[in-house]
Enzyme design. Structure first.
Site, PDB file in Angstrom:
ATOM      1  N   GLU A 288       0.839  -1.203   0.000  1.00 32.22           N
ATOM      2  CA  GLU A 288       0.000   0.000   0.000  1.00 32.22           C
ATOM      3  C   GLU A 288       0.873   1.253   0.000  1.00 32.22           C
ATOM      4  OE1 GLU A 288      -2.538   1.631  -0.350  1.00 32.22           O
ATOM      5  OE2 GLU A 288      -4.329   0.422  -0.078  1.00 32.22           O
TER       6      GLU A 288
ATOM      7  N   ASP B 220     -10.010   1.061  -4.764  1.00 35.17           N
ATOM      8  CA  ASP B 220      -8.937   1.148  -3.777  1.00 35.17           C
ATOM      9  C   ASP B 220      -8.169   2.456  -3.996  1.00 35.17           C
ATOM     10  OD1 ASP B 220      -6.730   0.397  -1.945  1.00 35.17           O
ATOM     11  OD2 ASP B 220      -7.616  -1.588  -2.056  1.00 35.17           O
TER      12      ASP B 220
ATOM     13  N   ASN C 100     -10.131   5.164   1.018  1.00 39.74           N
ATOM     14  CA  ASN C 100      -9.242   4.935  -0.123  1.00 39.74           C
ATOM     15  C   ASN C 100      -9.452   6.005  -1.191  1.00 39.74           C
ATOM     16  OD1 ASN C 100      -7.394   2.658  -0.007  1.00 39.74           O
ATOM     17  ND2 ASN C 100      -9.198   1.354   0.242  1.00 39.74           N
TER      18      ASN C 100
END
Length: 278
Positions: free
Chosen positions: A4, A185, A134
């Site tokens: 991430e 995302d 996100n």
């Protein structure tokens, strides 16, 4: 395990990203391909440049100042520091130097997180009762912010003050993916205002026009794609993280590149990330 928060420092030609659950920070020289791994004492998820010697990192307790040479961390802005059941997730720096950063439950508990605005250490709640924050990114002129709650799967758009990055109105739905395949995302917004969004569970990165139309889909060889970043001397390539979190042995067998980080060949008109102002 959970790739991430990728970003790129054009001053050094270095890409950075996290394994949130593995408590690691990765550092990659894009030209040589050399990758280093740094162990972290906490789960981190967002990194931004401050200056040549320092970075800011969002973790489960707040914003830490990191010394680039030594890796030493100092908590400078607590955010949910006394909440053992939450951690940081997605975030990005606005051109004015303010940071938008989201928090969520350790096990993605419904409504356990929020999206915060942090400007020179002053923390304000923007949106609460968020499950999985996100897709935080900003238009090139700094007048529009985008974000999503992956649990709801609607990409939101809100007008903001370009001087402060504070909202000027209420968010509205920019793209409704609530009945679509996979989950919205992480995202970045390019020089033309196109939003590039990683789609978790669908193995791809999608492009959305400023008008809210999905215009392109780039395949990624890992199902759980998590977040893109613009990298390279001209910010014209996409680096994309992925994850293997929650996958069974059978799923991993069918998805052998799960958790890897990729450079895509498709050219983009990216932008460099601004520095965070302490």
């Amino acid at each position: 395990m959970l790739g991430e928060g990728p970003t790129y420092d054009q001053h050094t030609g270095t890409a950075w990203w996290f394994d949130i659950l593995g408590r690691k920070l990765f550092e990659a020289d894009i030209e040589t391909g050399v990758v280093k791994s740094h162990q972290l004492p906490q789960m981190g998820s967002v990194l931004a440049r401050v200056d040549d010697d320092r970075q800011i990192i969002a973790t489960e307790t707040g914003l830490h100042l990191r010394q680039v040479k030594t890796g030493a961390l100092e908590l400078v802005t607590p955010i949910e520091a006394n909440s053992p059941n939450t951690r940081s997730n997605d975030g990005r720096v606005h051109p004015c130097g303010a940071l938008w950063v989201g928090t969520m439950g350790i096990s993605a508990e419904p409504g356990a997180g929020a999206i915060y605005h942090v400007a020179r250490g002053v923390v304000s709640v923007l949106f609460d009762k968020i499950s999985i924050p996100n897709a935080i990114c900003f238009s090139p002129d700094g007048a529009i912010a985008y974000f999503t709650d992956t649990a709801i799967n609607k990409l939101m758009r809100v007008e903001i003050d370009p001087e402060t990055a504070l909202p000027l109105g209420e968010p509205r739905v920019f793209f409704d993916h609530s009945d679509g395949d996979g989950g919205l995302d992480g995202a970045v917004c390019d020089a033309d205002g196109v939003i590039w969004n990683a789609r978790w569970g669908a193995g791809c990165v999608d492009a959305y026009s400023p008008e809210g139309k999905r215009t392109k889909t780039l395949a990624v060889p890992a199902t759980q794609t998590s977040c893109p970043a613009f990298v390279g001397a001209n910010a014209d390539r996409l680096l994309v993280t992925s994850a293997r979190e929650g996958m069974s042995a059978e799923q991993l067998g069918n998805d052998p590149k799960a958790g890897m980080t990729f450079l895509l060949d498709h050219p983009v008109k990216g932008r460099f990330e601004p520095a965070y102002l302490l």
